[in-house]
Write a protein that holds these residues in place. Structure first.
Motif, PDB file in Angstrom:
ATOM      1  N   THR A   1      -8.366   4.224  -0.714  1.00  0.00           N
ATOM      2  CA  THR A   1      -8.822   3.102  -1.519  1.00  0.00           C
ATOM      3  C   THR A   1      -8.662   1.856  -0.657  1.00  0.00           C
ATOM      4  OG1 THR A   1      -6.680   2.667  -2.571  1.00  0.00           O
ATOM      5  CG2 THR A   1      -8.177   4.181  -3.706  1.00  0.00           C
ATOM      6  N   TYR A   2      -9.640   0.986  -0.764  1.00  0.00           N
ATOM      7  CA  TYR A   2      -9.675  -0.223   0.056  1.00  0.00           C
ATOM      8  C   TYR A   2      -9.781  -1.458  -0.830  1.00  0.00           C
ATOM      9  CZ  TYR A   2     -11.069   2.996   3.812  1.00  0.00           C
ATOM     10  OH  TYR A   2     -11.127   4.024   4.712  1.00  0.00           O
TER      11      TYR A   2
ATOM     12  N   THR B   1      -8.233  10.735  -0.029  1.00  0.00           N
ATOM     13  CA  THR B   1      -8.731   9.586  -0.777  1.00  0.00           C
ATOM     14  C   THR B   1      -8.187   8.339  -0.105  1.00  0.00           C
ATOM     15  OG1 THR B   1      -8.680  10.820  -2.865  1.00  0.00           O
ATOM     16  CG2 THR B   1      -8.843   8.419  -3.012  1.00  0.00           C
TER      17      THR B   1
ATOM     18  N   SER C   1       0.845  -1.189   0.000  1.00  0.00           N
ATOM     19  CA  SER C   1       0.000   0.000   0.000  1.00  0.00           C
ATOM     20  C   SER C   1       0.879   1.236   0.000  1.00  0.00           C
ATOM     21  CB  SER C   1      -0.924   0.003   1.225  1.00  0.00           C
ATOM     22  OG  SER C   1      -0.163  -0.015   2.427  1.00  0.00           O
TER      23      SER C   1
ATOM     24  N   ALA D   1     -13.422  -3.914  -3.842  1.00  0.00           N
ATOM     25  CA  ALA D   1     -12.648  -2.674  -3.764  1.00  0.00           C
ATOM     26  C   ALA D   1     -13.608  -1.515  -3.529  1.00  0.00           C
ATOM     27  CB  ALA D   1     -11.853  -2.448  -5.047  1.00  0.00           C
TER      28      ALA D   1
ATOM     29  N   ILE E   1     -13.639   3.073  -2.857  1.00  0.00           N
ATOM     30  CA  ILE E   1     -12.957   4.364  -2.752  1.00  0.00           C
ATOM     31  C   ILE E   1     -13.806   5.260  -1.864  1.00  0.00           C
ATOM     32  CG2 ILE E   1     -12.143   6.413  -3.985  1.00  0.00           C
ATOM     33  CD1 ILE E   1     -11.945   4.601  -6.498  1.00  0.00           C
ATOM     34  N   ASP E   2     -13.167   5.907  -0.921  1.00  0.00           N
ATOM     35  CA  ASP E   2     -13.799   6.907  -0.065  1.00  0.00           C
ATOM     36  C   ASP E   2     -12.959   8.171  -0.235  1.00  0.00           C
ATOM     37  OD1 ASP E   2     -14.851   8.539   1.929  1.00  0.00           O
ATOM     38  OD2 ASP E   2     -14.444   7.145   3.571  1.00  0.00           O
TER      39      ASP E   2
ATOM     40  N   THR F   1      -5.360   0.357   0.628  1.00  0.00           N
ATOM     41  CA  THR F   1      -4.303   0.118  -0.362  1.00  0.00           C
ATOM     42  C   THR F   1      -3.637   1.417  -0.783  1.00  0.00           C
ATOM     43  OG1 THR F   1      -5.980   0.107  -2.094  1.00  0.00           O
ATOM     44  CG2 THR F   1      -5.250  -2.034  -1.257  1.00  0.00           C
ATOM     45  N   SER F   2      -4.361   2.516  -0.692  1.00  0.00           N
ATOM     46  CA  SER F   2      -3.740   3.823  -0.907  1.00  0.00           C
ATOM     47  C   SER F   2      -4.483   4.852  -0.073  1.00  0.00           C
ATOM     48  CB  SER F   2      -3.714   4.223  -2.386  1.00  0.00           C
ATOM     49  OG  SER F   2      -5.005   4.493  -2.859  1.00  0.00           O
ATOM     50  N   HIS F   3      -3.723   5.787   0.434  1.00  0.00           N
ATOM     51  CA  HIS F   3      -4.266   6.864   1.262  1.00  0.00           C
ATOM     52  C   HIS F   3      -3.518   8.134   0.880  1.00  0.00           C
ATOM     53  CE1 HIS F   3      -4.687   8.617   5.626  1.00  0.00           C
ATOM     54  NE2 HIS F   3      -5.287   9.365   4.718  1.00  0.00           N
TER      55      HIS F   3
END
Length: 155
Positions: free
Chosen positions: A133-134, A131, A65, A109, A111-112, A144-146
């Motif tokens: 992403t899960y 952002t 991540s 998956a 996205i917030d 997985t990304s923040h």
């Protein structure tokens, strides 16, 4: 020797199928999720901030991540790099609140993305865009990304 596309197509098809499995290979099973469940993942992350334990925060992230943090220019890829960031970030006793959000759901998956505000123990406030992403790993949702960045315009 030149090959035409019709001549190469059967060969390419075999290569693609070999690389990705046959057409009859198992299909992905989608874990059901709702906007409410994905919104609760921010609460889980924010609650881990409130513990003051950087490891509890890092446990929200998938092994592979990326964290692009609010108050650091350095991207954090490894668990140790994230731990280092949160060790210092948590010293300020941050508590986040969502000001605006949009949630998008896909198969396993989500996205917030939106706007949030951090209030710190010293009374300071940082408004930022975010952002998350899960991905569903088969047991739980992991980040997985923040990406988080301070708002560019003064209020």
């Amino acid at each position: 020797m030149q090959y035409s596309l019709p001549t190469l197509f059967p060969v390419l098809a075999v290569v693609v199928l070999a690389a990705h499995g046959s057409a009859s290979a198992k299909t992905e099973v989608c874990h059901p999720a709702s906007d409410k469940q994905i919104a609760a993942l921010f609460d889980r992350w924010n609650d881990s901030l409130k513990t003051g334990d950087p490891q509890k925060v890092v446990d929200n992230y998938a092994p592979r991540s990326i964290l692009l943090p609010t108050v650091s220019n350095k991207p954090r890829l490894t668990a140790d790099e994230k731990l280092d960031y949160f060790k210092h970030f948590l010293e300020g006793k941050p508590v986040g609140t969502i000001d605006f959000r949009e949630i998008m759901l896909e198969c396993n998956a989500a996205i917030d993305a939106g706007l949030y505000t951090f209030k710190f123990g010293d009374g300071s406030v940082v408004k930022a865009r975010y952002t998350f992403t899960y991905v569903w790993n088969g047991h739980k949702w992991l980040i997985t990304s923040h990406h988080s960045s301070k708002m560019p315009e003064p209020e």
